[in-house]
Design a protein around this motif. Structure first.
Motif, short mmCIF file in Angstrom:
data_model
loop_
_atom_site.label_atom_id
_atom_site.label_comp_id
_atom_site.label_asym_id
_atom_site.label_seq_id
_atom_site.Cartn_x
_atom_site.Cartn_y
_atom_site.Cartn_z
N VAL A 26 46.31 -34.14 -29.50
CA VAL A 26 44.92 -34.41 -29.88
C VAL A 26 44.20 -34.96 -28.66
CG1 VAL A 26 45.46 -36.74 -30.73
CG2 VAL A 26 43.42 -35.57 -31.55
N GLU A 27 42.95 -34.50 -28.45
CA GLU A 27 42.16 -34.99 -27.34
C GLU A 27 41.84 -36.46 -27.55
OE1 GLU A 27 38.84 -32.39 -26.07
OE2 GLU A 27 39.51 -31.10 -27.72
N ASP A 32 39.77 -41.19 -30.65
CA ASP A 32 38.87 -42.34 -30.74
C ASP A 32 37.82 -42.15 -31.83
OD1 ASP A 32 40.23 -43.49 -28.67
OD2 ASP A 32 38.77 -43.02 -27.12
N LEU A 33 37.36 -40.93 -31.97
CA LEU A 33 36.38 -40.62 -33.01
C LEU A 33 36.97 -40.89 -34.40
CD1 LEU A 33 33.61 -39.26 -33.78
CD2 LEU A 33 34.89 -37.12 -33.88
N LEU A 34 38.19 -40.43 -34.63
CA LEU A 34 38.84 -40.65 -35.92
C LEU A 34 39.06 -42.14 -36.18
CD1 LEU A 34 41.46 -37.75 -35.88
CD2 LEU A 34 39.55 -38.00 -37.48
N VAL A 35 39.49 -42.86 -35.16
CA VAL A 35 39.71 -44.30 -35.32
C VAL A 35 38.41 -45.00 -35.71
CG1 VAL A 35 40.29 -46.44 -34.10
CG2 VAL A 35 41.70 -44.40 -33.77
N GLN A 74 39.57 -30.20 -37.93
CA GLN A 74 40.68 -29.26 -37.86
C GLN A 74 42.01 -30.00 -37.73
OE1 GLN A 74 39.49 -26.95 -34.46
NE2 GLN A 74 38.22 -25.54 -35.66
N ALA A 75 42.01 -31.09 -36.96
CA ALA A 75 43.25 -31.83 -36.73
C ALA A 75 43.77 -32.50 -38.00
CB ALA A 75 43.04 -32.88 -35.64
N ILE A 76 42.87 -32.85 -38.92
CA ILE A 76 43.31 -33.56 -40.13
C ILE A 76 43.22 -32.69 -41.38
CG2 ILE A 76 42.74 -35.82 -39.17
CD1 ILE A 76 40.15 -35.77 -40.78
N GLY A 77 43.02 -31.37 -41.19
CA GLY A 77 43.04 -30.46 -42.32
C GLY A 77 41.77 -30.45 -43.13
#
Length: 416
Positions: A26-27, A32-35, A74-77
């Motif tokens: 993950v970039e 950081d955005l998800l956090v 996309q990374a978290i479905g």
């Protein structure tokens, strides 16, 4: 802290996104955005707030944010149509709407905590492990300046030439240096010191020149009672290590250089514009280092950790403020700019390993190529990073350790 939602886990301590227990690439901006969204899931996080938190003082367009949100989904479905986890509030921002469980950090096995394990391209528990107890001592330079030095670990010696922004005591707490202490102290009896004007060494000093730094290295190794040892030089510690190795060839068995240079900024400035930029950066340190607003210091942080996270930038800024005074920070960068060891480098006689990130700012990799050309028989290892000081999560960090281990076992054989 671990945020768990569905079959996904966001591990803040290991900087890792896992799906069904398997780590996913993950970039850093996406992570950081998800956090940020999950931490503030009780409300809509405005676009400007996300831009400030994830990208800091770097200017990016709103399209960059939109792109990272799409990648995060996309990374978290998730996707922009269903928005099961990340909801778009048009014209304002985004909100994480999935069910989240906060899990405490899982304690590592004591055997793993006792020693960090490097395997392939990953470092296991280097951040959670603690170095063994260090011993801090003091010695006096030829001009009376008090120098602090410390030994840590056991085994064969390794001396680290000082580079600024160190603090022998605080380094144990700082994520900038902690993983270095953990790994190196497991391999060596590591000797390191705070250079004059920095850390626990004297700050109020008159002499502040390159030759003083070389003399200080000599003073410290003599005080520690070392006869012959490998020498590690990072950043401006590299030229100091080169000068010492030339002056004392009988004492340096191996020379390891990371992210360093033969010529300081003034010496390698190729155009009037380069020279103006160099002086502007030095003036920025003089005028902005002591301000409460971290934006001035972040210009400097961004050169050290261009691929770092916002948290790593904050950690580095904390280290900057604790390590030295604003006046000394300016004196350091002003003196660094005039370093030139192009005449000394060809006189190095010990086996030499040179490592540098391919994408380091300011064409620093070209300086490593120059050193590899100048130092007879030296070997250059390009690292796949833009970071100057290697964070624990940087894939270049375990590569660095592997290369050093191999070099000190067999300096003639390249690592595959």
């Amino acid at each position: 802290m671990i945020f768990s939602f569905g079959d996904r886990e966001l591990d803040l301590d290991r900087y890792e996104l896992r799906v069904a227990g398997v780590a996913q690439p993950v970039e850093r901006q996406v992570f950081d955005l998800l956090v940020t969204l999950i931490r503030h899931r009780d409300r809509v996080v405005l676009k400007d707030e996300l831009l400030d938190t994830v990208w800091g003082s770097r200017f990016v367009s709103e399209s960059a944010l939109t792109s990272r949100v799409k990648t995060a989904r996309q990374a978290i479905g998730d996707n922009g149509r269903d928005q099961r986890l990340i909801r778009t509030v048009h014209g304002r921002g985004y909100q994480f709407v999935g069910d989240v469980t906060e899990l405490p950090k899982v304690p590592a096995d004591p055997a793993v905590q006792a020693r960090s394990v490097v395997s392939g391209d990953s470092v296991v528990s280097a951040e959670s492990a603690r170095p063994p107890a260090q011993q801090i001592r003091f010695c006096a330079a030829t001009d009376g300046t008090r120098l602090a030095y410390a030994t840590i670990g056991s085994g064969p010696p390794l001396v680290k030439a000082a580079n600024w922004l160190s603090h022998l005591d605080y380094d144990w707490e700082s994520p900038v240096w902690r993983h270095w202490l953990v790994e190196l102290s497991q391999r060596f009896r590591l000797l390191r010191y705070d250079e004059r004007g920095c850390g626990l060494s004297d700050w109020n000093i008159d002499r502040f020149a390159f030759q003083d730094w070389v003399e200080d290295l000599s003073t410290v190794v003599d005080a520690a009672g070392l006869d012959r040892f490998p020498l590690l030089g990072i950043s401006q510690g590299g030229p100091v290590a080169i000068a010492y190795a030339v002056r004392h060839p009988e004492r340096v068995s191996h020379l390891i250089l990371l992210g360093t240079y033969a010529q300081g900024r003034r010496k390698r400035a190729a155009t009037p514009e380069d020279q103006e930029l160099t002086e502007a950066r030095i003036d920025l340190v003089r005028l902005g280092w002591g301000r409460l607003d971290p934006a001035y210091r972040q210009v400097f942080v961004s050169r050290f950790l261009p691929e770092g996270t916002q948290e790593q930038w904050r950690d580095f800024d904390e280290l900057q403020q604790r390590s030295t005074s604003p006046q000394n920070a300016w004196r350091f960068v002003n003196e660094f700019a005039d370093i030139d060891v192009t005449a000394l480098a060809p006189k190095v006689t010990c086996p030499t390993l040179i490592l540098c990130g391919r994408r380091e700012p300011d064409n620093l990799f070209d300086q490593s190529r120059l050193l590899a050309t100048l130092i007879p028989g030296s070997r250059l290892v390009p690292l796949d990073t833009a970071n100057h000081l290697l964070p624990a999560q940087d894939p270049a960090w375990p590569r660095f350790l592997t290369e050093v281990d191999q070099f000190l076992r067999d300096p003639e054989r390249p690592q595959r």
